[in-house]
Design a protein around this motif. Structure first.
Motif, short mmCIF file in Angstrom:
data_model
loop_
_atom_site.label_atom_id
_atom_site.label_comp_id
_atom_site.label_asym_id
_atom_site.label_seq_id
_atom_site.Cartn_x
_atom_site.Cartn_y
_atom_site.Cartn_z
N SER A 163 0.80 -1.22 0.00
CA SER A 163 0.00 0.00 0.00
C SER A 163 0.84 1.27 0.00
CB SER A 163 -0.92 0.02 1.23
OG SER A 163 -1.84 -1.03 1.18
N ILE A 164 2.15 1.16 0.07
CA ILE A 164 3.00 2.34 0.17
C ILE A 164 3.88 2.51 -1.06
CG2 ILE A 164 4.94 3.38 1.42
CD1 ILE A 164 3.80 2.27 3.96
N GLY A 165 4.66 1.52 -1.39
CA GLY A 165 5.67 1.68 -2.42
C GLY A 165 5.41 0.92 -3.69
N ALA A 166 4.19 0.44 -3.92
CA ALA A 166 3.84 -0.31 -5.14
C ALA A 166 4.71 -1.55 -5.30
CB ALA A 166 3.95 0.57 -6.38
N ILE A 167 5.08 -2.19 -4.18
CA ILE A 167 5.85 -3.43 -4.23
C ILE A 167 4.88 -4.58 -4.36
CG2 ILE A 167 7.52 -4.89 -3.06
CD1 ILE A 167 8.64 -2.21 -3.94
N GLY A 168 4.82 -5.15 -5.55
CA GLY A 168 3.93 -6.27 -5.78
C GLY A 168 4.55 -7.58 -5.34
N GLY A 169 3.79 -8.62 -5.38
CA GLY A 169 4.27 -9.93 -4.99
C GLY A 169 3.53 -11.03 -5.71
N THR A 170 3.99 -12.25 -5.53
CA THR A 170 3.39 -13.42 -6.15
C THR A 170 3.19 -14.51 -5.10
OG1 THR A 170 4.50 -12.93 -8.24
CG2 THR A 170 3.63 -15.16 -7.95
N PHE A 171 1.99 -15.04 -5.00
CA PHE A 171 1.73 -16.13 -4.06
C PHE A 171 2.38 -17.42 -4.57
CE2 PHE A 171 -2.13 -13.53 -3.00
CZ PHE A 171 -1.80 -13.31 -1.67
N ARG A 172 2.93 -18.19 -3.65
CA ARG A 172 3.49 -19.49 -4.01
C ARG A 172 3.07 -20.51 -2.96
NH1 ARG A 172 9.66 -18.24 -2.02
NH2 ARG A 172 9.48 -19.29 0.01
N GLY A 173 3.11 -21.78 -3.35
CA GLY A 173 2.92 -22.89 -2.42
C GLY A 173 1.61 -22.89 -1.67
N GLY A 174 0.52 -22.39 -2.28
CA GLY A 174 -0.78 -22.42 -1.63
C GLY A 174 -1.10 -21.22 -0.78
N ALA A 175 -0.17 -20.22 -0.70
CA ALA A 175 -0.47 -18.99 0.01
C ALA A 175 -1.58 -18.25 -0.71
CB ALA A 175 0.77 -18.11 0.10
N THR A 176 -2.44 -17.57 0.05
CA THR A 176 -3.57 -16.86 -0.56
C THR A 176 -4.07 -15.83 0.43
OG1 THR A 176 -5.72 -17.16 -1.62
CG2 THR A 176 -5.26 -18.55 0.29
N THR A 177 -5.17 -15.18 0.10
CA THR A 177 -5.81 -14.27 1.04
C THR A 177 -6.91 -15.01 1.78
OG1 THR A 177 -7.27 -13.52 -0.74
CG2 THR A 177 -5.32 -12.19 -0.28
N GLY A 178 -7.24 -14.52 2.96
CA GLY A 178 -8.27 -15.13 3.78
C GLY A 178 -8.70 -14.15 4.85
N ALA A 179 -9.29 -14.66 5.90
CA ALA A 179 -9.72 -13.80 7.00
C ALA A 179 -8.52 -13.20 7.70
CB ALA A 179 -10.57 -14.60 7.98
N GLY A 180 -8.57 -11.91 7.98
CA GLY A 180 -7.48 -11.22 8.64
C GLY A 180 -7.90 -10.62 9.97
N TYR A 181 -6.98 -9.93 10.58
CA TYR A 181 -7.28 -9.24 11.84
C TYR A 181 -8.11 -8.00 11.55
CZ TYR A 181 -6.58 -6.82 16.28
OH TYR A 181 -6.78 -6.17 17.47
N ILE A 182 -7.79 -7.30 10.46
CA ILE A 182 -8.56 -6.15 9.99
C ILE A 182 -8.97 -6.45 8.56
CG2 ILE A 182 -8.57 -3.67 9.56
CD1 ILE A 182 -6.29 -3.39 11.56
#
Length: 597
Positions: A235-254
């Motif tokens: 959200s600050i420096g436009a540093i993107g990323g790539t999910f690997r090995g089954g990482a994904t988004t889900g329920a968070g603290y916020i």
């Protein structure tokens, strides 16, 4: 007579306005009532898409947008079919998606869902959508957004990890300020596909939430990356990323967070991300999935880590925070964190002193004289580069992770923890195009605007707005309402020293395309600026203008021809007109057009 081109106005809030999750506010129609046509697409009360067919824009075939839904996809979990020995290469459903009532869209297509709700002042909106693409099938990427009429309130143009063939949860958020011009305007939801090439994008489990925002902790200075968990981007420096090995988004603290199953799972960051200082800090919220294991590899799982000879910050199976010199040695805290609740953890390094924090409290002060390799690659939830084939992936969830190029103070750490689900405060800005024509004639000039508005409560400084235009496109004129602006080749750049809250800057650009008929002129806009010393960035999905050939000679027998080129003159006769009421001129399909309200 020429037809009128659509006017495109895109106002993007790329920073996911960062305010508290407060008391939920009920939607008037949580089933997302559709108003698009006679064969409408609906969502059920839980946010699932119902089967059916809808044309979002049935006005100008073949450019109409088609959105198709199905009850079940062959080979998916939850499919009504059975006995398939070799399932076709479709998605493996994940998250809240079960493989039924899914929708897919091809090519550059978009569906627009209109709600009976209107945007309310001082309200935080979050749109969550499960997005996926068929495993092994090319895809152009997705876009999800909240709209008001022709204005994009917040948009996420993203990509899907095709190698996993599973759903990810994408989220966009926007806070409507009390003085926002969007207050009282209707809400629309748009789901679409990016790019011209074939490829299917699947959507499921669409849900929109409204919340009353609360207070938030000021973002400490020196931050170089902030991953909120709504997706793979910073959200600050436009540093993107790539999910690997089954990482994904889900329920968070916020809101949403990042979910990791251990092993090789991680969110690997772009190669351009590196730290320049041996003084640094990492703070985040974490939730273990297993009370006895922090990962599935040996003795630990990582929160944020570099590669060999770099550093990694993580948790051991017994629950001790630790900082590792990857492949060499480690320094451990005395903390024992074994439950499966959300906790705030932090690590700071200043000089030769290392400090660990748990839930805002300093737990350990330890010597640390190591010189770490800060070049990366870096990753969240695992090592940037697996060491000896082992990724040391975290087993659990991570949210609101931020990295700083200095040592944070105990007061700053405690302030972030104390705000809880209110989170850290960030910037609020809107970047967008206006009046970009769908098509233009080769050799005929056209004008459009690029703007940025400061929707936050703090001044923006050192603002740089750039527009990359298709190379070799002649730029004949540029101007800006604030600061300075220049152009070189196909590049327009504007610098604004200060943009105060509520103020906007508009850049006016004029092109004279000499490109051949059938080609496209593409605009790609981005912005970089600072708020309280923190760097933020924004970008827009590409906007394309089709180049058409010279006009045909008027057909025989023509008696009148109103071209709309800045006048009401009749080009074929003596039937000149006069604009009345609020009639005006605007960019059209060929040059300008008439505009009526």
């Amino acid at each position: 007579m020429k037809r009128f081109a659509r006017v495109l106005a895109v106002f993007l809030l790329p920073f996911q306005v960062l305010f508290a999750t407060g008391v939920p506010i009920a939607l008037v129609n949580p089933s997302f009532e559709d108003l698009s046509g006679t064969d409408p697409l609906h969502f059920d009360a839980s946010g699932k898409l119902k089967s059916g067919h809808a044309s979002a824009f049935p006005d100008t075939p073949p450019d109409s947008s088609t959105f198709t839904t199905v009850d079940a996809i062959p080979g998916w979990v939850g499919s009504t079919q059975s006995g398939t020995v070799n399932p076709p290469p479709f998605l493996i459903p994940g998250g809240a998606s079960d493989g039924s009532n899914c929708a897919w869209v091809n090519g550059s297509r978009t569906i627009s869902q209109s709600l009976t709700n209107q945007f309310q002042a001082n309200t935080l909106y979050r749109l969550h959508v499960d997005v996926g693409s068929p495993k092994g099938v090319p895809f152009p990427g997705y876009s999800i957004g909240l709209y008001s009429g022709t204005q994009t309130v917040t948009l996420d143009p993203g990509s899907i990890p095709v190698s996993s063939g599973s759903f990810i949860t994408a989220t966009v958020s926007v806070l409507i300020l009390p003085n926002s011009p969007l207050v009282g305007t209707p809400i629309q939801i748009k789901l679409g596909s990016l790019g011209q090439q074939p490829g299917q994008v699947y959507f499921d489990n669409v849900r929109l939430t409204m919340e009353a925002p609360g207070s938030c902790a000021p973002m400490p200075s020196g931050s170089v990356g902030w991953w909120r968990g709504d997706g793979p981007n910073d959200s600050i420096g436009a540093i993107g990323g790539t999910f690997r090995g089954g990482a994904t988004t889900g329920a968070g603290y916020i809101g949403s967070g990042l979910s990791f199953p251990g092993g090789l799972s991680a969110l690997t960051l772009n190669q351009g991300f590196a730290l320049s200082s041996q003084d640094f800090s990492v703070e985040l919220w974490i939730k273990r999935s297993d009370s006895t294991r922090a990962g599935t590899d040996f003795e630990a799982g990582q929160f944020f880590a570099g590669s060999a000879n770099g550093f990694s910050f993580g948790l051991t199976h017994p629950g001790r925070l630790y900082l590792s010199h990857v492949g060499i040695d480690s320094i451990y805290s005395t903390t024992a964190l074994t439950d499966k609740a959300w906790h705030h953890v932090a690590m700071t390094r200043g000089g030769t002193t290392l400090r660990f924090y748990l839930d805002g409290t300093l737990t350990d002060t330890l010597p640390c004289a190591v010189n770490y390799d800060m070049s990366g690659p870096f990753a969240i939830g695992g090592l940037g580069t697996p060491f000896g084939g082992v990724g040391y992936g975290f087993l659990g969830a991570i949210d609101e992770l931020a990295v700083y190029n200095r040592e944070l103070s105990p007061t700053e750490i405690n302030s972030i923890y104390s705000e809880g689900t209110s989170g850290k405060c960030g910037a609020s800005a809107a970047l967008g195009f206006a009046n970009v024509p769908d098509a233009t004639q080769a050799g005929m000039p056209f004008r459009y605007q690029l703007s940025l508005t400061n929707n936050g409560s703090t001044a923006i400084t050192d603002l740089q707005i750039n527009d990359f235009i298709t190379p070799n496109t002649p730029i004949t004129a540029v101007s800006a309402t604030l600061g300075s602006v220049s152009s070189l080749g196909g590049f327009v750049s504007s610098s604004i020293p200060v943009l105060n809250p509520g103020n906007s800057v508009q850049i006016d650009i004029q092109l004279n395309p000499s490109a051949s008929t059938g080609s496209f002129l593409t605009n790609l806009a981005s912005a970089v600026f600072f708020v309280d010393g923190i760097r933020y960035s924004a970008s827009l999905a590409p906007v394309a203008t089709r180049v058409v050939g010279p006009p045909l000679p008027p057909p025989a027998g023509i008696v009148a021809w109103w071209r709309g080129e800045g006048s009401a003159l009749d080009s074929a006769g003596n039937n000149a007109g006069i604009l009345a009421g609020h009639a005006a001129y605007a960019p059209g399909l060929v040059g300008n057009s008439f505009s009526f309200d």
